[in-house]
Motif scaffolding. Structure first.
Motif, PDB file in Angstrom:
ATOM      1  N   TYR A 172      38.590  55.289  16.836  1.00  0.00           N
ATOM      2  CA  TYR A 172      39.939  55.739  16.496  1.00  0.00           C
ATOM      3  C   TYR A 172      41.008  54.967  17.261  1.00  0.00           C
ATOM      4  CZ  TYR A 172      38.223  59.461  13.544  1.00  0.00           C
ATOM      5  OH  TYR A 172      37.636  60.154  12.525  1.00  0.00           O
ATOM      6  N   SER A 173      40.682  54.526  18.466  1.00  0.00           N
ATOM      7  CA  SER A 173      41.652  53.733  19.227  1.00  0.00           C
ATOM      8  C   SER A 173      41.886  52.391  18.540  1.00  0.00           C
ATOM      9  CB  SER A 173      41.150  53.508  20.657  1.00  0.00           C
ATOM     10  OG  SER A 173      41.040  54.733  21.346  1.00  0.00           O
ATOM     11  N   TYR A 174      40.805  51.750  18.107  1.00  0.00           N
ATOM     12  CA  TYR A 174      40.952  50.440  17.459  1.00  0.00           C
ATOM     13  C   TYR A 174      41.537  50.557  16.058  1.00  0.00           C
ATOM     14  CZ  TYR A 174      38.482  48.321  21.339  1.00  0.00           C
ATOM     15  OH  TYR A 174      38.128  47.886  22.587  1.00  0.00           O
ATOM     16  N   PHE A 204      49.059  56.622  18.668  1.00  0.00           N
ATOM     17  CA  PHE A 204      47.815  55.964  18.274  1.00  0.00           C
ATOM     18  C   PHE A 204      46.926  56.994  17.582  1.00  0.00           C
ATOM     19  CE2 PHE A 204      47.523  52.269  21.574  1.00  0.00           C
ATOM     20  CZ  PHE A 204      48.721  51.781  21.088  1.00  0.00           C
ATOM     21  N   GLU A 205      46.878  56.975  16.238  1.00  0.00           N
ATOM     22  CA  GLU A 205      46.057  57.915  15.463  1.00  0.00           C
ATOM     23  C   GLU A 205      46.156  59.334  16.046  1.00  0.00           C
ATOM     24  OE1 GLU A 205      44.154  57.560  12.685  1.00  0.00           O
ATOM     25  OE2 GLU A 205      44.904  55.533  12.445  1.00  0.00           O
ATOM     26  N   PRO A 206      47.355  59.886  16.169  1.00  0.00           N
ATOM     27  CA  PRO A 206      47.521  61.167  16.877  1.00  0.00           C
ATOM     28  C   PRO A 206      46.774  62.334  16.254  1.00  0.00           C
ATOM     29  CG  PRO A 206      49.523  60.574  15.673  1.00  0.00           C
ATOM     30  CD  PRO A 206      48.626  59.378  15.619  1.00  0.00           C
ATOM     31  N   LEU A 207      46.614  62.333  14.921  1.00  0.00           N
ATOM     32  CA  LEU A 207      45.980  63.481  14.274  1.00  0.00           C
ATOM     33  C   LEU A 207      44.546  63.687  14.727  1.00  0.00           C
ATOM     34  CD1 LEU A 207      47.325  63.253  10.610  1.00  0.00           C
ATOM     35  CD2 LEU A 207      48.186  64.599  12.520  1.00  0.00           C
ATOM     36  N   ASN A 209      43.140  69.571   7.303  1.00  0.00           N
ATOM     37  CA  ASN A 209      43.725  69.829   8.618  1.00  0.00           C
ATOM     38  C   ASN A 209      42.793  70.650   9.505  1.00  0.00           C
ATOM     39  OD1 ASN A 209      46.053  68.441   7.931  1.00  0.00           O
ATOM     40  ND2 ASN A 209      47.101  70.263   7.197  1.00  0.00           N
ATOM     41  N   ILE A 210      42.172  71.681   8.926  1.00  0.00           N
ATOM     42  CA  ILE A 210      41.266  72.532   9.701  1.00  0.00           C
ATOM     43  C   ILE A 210      40.065  71.732  10.197  1.00  0.00           C
ATOM     44  CG2 ILE A 210      39.658  74.479   9.542  1.00  0.00           C
ATOM     45  CD1 ILE A 210      41.676  75.749   7.554  1.00  0.00           C
TER      46      ILE A 210
END
Length: 393
Positions: free
Chosen positions: A189-191, A43-46, A277-278
Motif C-alpha cells: 500500500y505504501s508503494y 498515502f493511500e489513507p483509506l 467501507n466496512i
C-alpha cells in the motif's frame, strides 16, 4: 498495597519492561509514522490509516487483542477459540478470520468490480496484453526473492506486490506466508501511493520524446450488451483455466455485472459504498494487527521493502517495453506510456500515464486508453495470484 501493586503490574507501562516488550515501543513509533503518512501526506489513507492503527493496537502490551499463536503454522487453531486454554481470543483475533479465510479480499474485489468500467479494455483488446506484461514484475520479484533466500511461498507472497493490488497481495500472503502479512501489506500500500513518484522516471527512461507524443485514435463506443457479456465470459473462462483465481475473479466480475446490468442499482450502490467501507476497515485493522514486533522487526522486512520497489519498477518497465515491441507490427501506433498502467493501481496508474503524456504533448489525452491496460492489470494480478497459489499452496 497488594491491590495497588497488582494494578501497577497489570499496566502496559510496566509490561514494556518485561522481556522483549520494549520492542513494542519501536513498533508503536512505526505505526505513528504510518499514521502521519496516511493522514498528513495522504498515502493511500483509506487503508494505510486502519493498517497503522491495527499495528498500534497489536503492540500495546496487555491489550491482548491479537494472538499469533491462534494462527501458528499458517493454520487456524479452532480448538483454542473456545477460550478454554491459557489464551482468551481478542477482538482482532475474530476479525482476522476474515483475512485468514480469504473473505475480506474477495469482498473488496466485489466493490472494485462495481466501480470498474471495462469498456476501454473491450474497445481495445490489445490492451489486455499490456496488462499481462506488467505482471512480469511479479515473477521477476519472485526470482529475486528466491535468490535472497526466501522460500517459494514467501517469494510468491513478496512477488505479488508487483501486481500493485493490495487485496490480491493480502489474499496470496494469507494463504502462503501469513507471518509476512504485515510487512507485505505495508509495502504494497505504501508503494501504491508512490506510483506517481516511482513510475515517471522509468517511463521517460525507456521511451523517446517522439514515442511519448504519439496521439492515439479515439476508442470505439462499447455497447451495453458487450459490457454485460464480458464479466460472465471472463468469470467462466478464467475460473476454468486457473481455478485458484476463481474467488477473486468471480467476485470482481459479479460486482461489475451489478453495475453494467442496470437492474441491480441497490446492490451496486451497497457494494460500492457501505460494504466496501466496512470491509476496508476490518481488513486494514486486522492486517495491521499481524505486524507484531516479533514478526516485523526482522532483516526480512527490509528485504521485502526493497523488493517492493523492484516489483513496481519491473512491472512498469515490462508494460512500456511490450508497447514499444507491439508498435513494430502495428499500423496505428500505441503510445508506450499506457503500458505502464498495466499495474493494477486503478485509476492512479492510468492518471500517471495521462499526466506524463500531456507534459510532452498538451493535446494528447491518454486516460481512457490507459484505463484498458489498467483494468486488465486487475484481472492479470488475480490470475497471477491464482497461479502462485496453485503452485505453492
Amino acid at each position: 498495597m497488594e491491590a495497588i501493586v497488582k494494578f501497577l503490574k497489570d499496566t502496559g507501562f510496566y509490561r514494556f519492561f518485561e522481556g522483549d516488550n520494549w520492542l513494542n515501543l519501536i513498533m508503536i513509533v512505526i505505526a505513528c509514522v504510518l499514521l502521519y503518512l496516511g493522514i498528513v501526506k495522504k498515502f493511500e489513507p483509506l487503508l494505510l490509516v486502519p493498517i497503522a492503527f491495527g499495528m498500534l493496537l497489536t503492540n500495546l502490551p496487555g491489550a491482548d487483542m491479537f494472538h499469533e499463536s491462534l494462527f501458528a503454522g499458517g493454520h487456524v487453531h479452532w480448538d483454542m477459540f473456545g477460550g478454554h486454554g491459557d489464551i482468551v481470543p481478542g477482538l482482532l483475533d475474530y476479525l482476522y478470520l476474515g483475512v485468514k479465510l480469504g473473505i475480506y479480499p474477495c469482498l473488496i474485489f466485489l466493490g472494485v468490480g462495481a466501480m470498474t468500467d471495462f469498456g476501454p479494455l473491450i474497445a481495445n483488446p490489445k490492451s489486455l496484453l499490456l496488462g499481462a506484461a506488467a505482471q512480469g514484475g511479479i515473477f521477476a520479484t519472485f526470482a529475486a526473492a528466491r535468490a535472497l533466500g526466501f522460500t517459494n511461498k514467501a517469494a510468491a507472497s513478496i512477488g505479488i506486490i508487483g501486481g500493485a493490488d493490495g487485496p490480491t497481495a493480502i489474499f496470496v500472503t494469507s494463504k502462503l506466508a501469513p507471518e509476512l502479512l504485515g510487512a507485505i501489506a505495508v509495502a504494497a500500500y505504501s508503494y501504491m501511493a508512490l506510483v506517481p513518484v516511482i513510475q515517471p522516471p522509468i517511463m521517460k527512461l525507456l521511451t523517446t520524446k517522439k514515442e511519448r507524443c504519439i496521439v492515439m485514435k479515439e476508442l470505439r463506443p462499447v455497447s451495453k450488451t458487450e459490457k454485460i457479456i464480458f464479466p460472465i465470459v471472463v468469470a467462466i473462462s478464467v475460473s476454468l483455466i486457473v481455478p485458484s483465481a476463481a474467488p477473486l475473479i468471480c467476485c470482481l466480475m459479479l460486482g461489475n455485472l451489478f453495475k453494467e446490468s442496470g437492474v441491480c442499482d441497490r446492490l451496486c450502490k451497497t457494494v460500492q459504498n457501505e460494504l466496501m467501507n466496512i470491509v476496508t476497515i476490518f481488513l486494514g485493522i486486522t492486517v495491521g494487527a499481524t505486524a507484531t514486533s516479533k514478526t516485523f522487526l526482522k532483516g526480512e522486512t527490509l528485504k521485502i521493502i526493497a523488493l517492493g520497489v523492484v516489483a513496481f519498477g519491473f512491472a512498469t518497465a515490462c508494460g512500456v517495453l511490450l508497447a514499444k515491441f507491439m508498435n513494430l507490427f502495428l499500423k496505428n501506433k500505441i503510445n508506450p506510456l499506457i503500458g505502464s498502467a498495466g499495474v493494477s493501481a486503478v485509476p492512479m496508474a492510468a492518471r500517471v500515464s495521462q499526466s506524463v503524456g500531456q507534459k510532452e504533448n498538451p493535446a494528447n489525452f491518454l486516460l481512457m486508453h490507459a484505463m484498458g491496460p489498467n483494468v486488465a492489470g486487475v484481472i492479470g494480478s488475480a490470475i497471477a495470484a491464482g497461479v502462485l497459489i496453485s503452485l505453492f499452496a
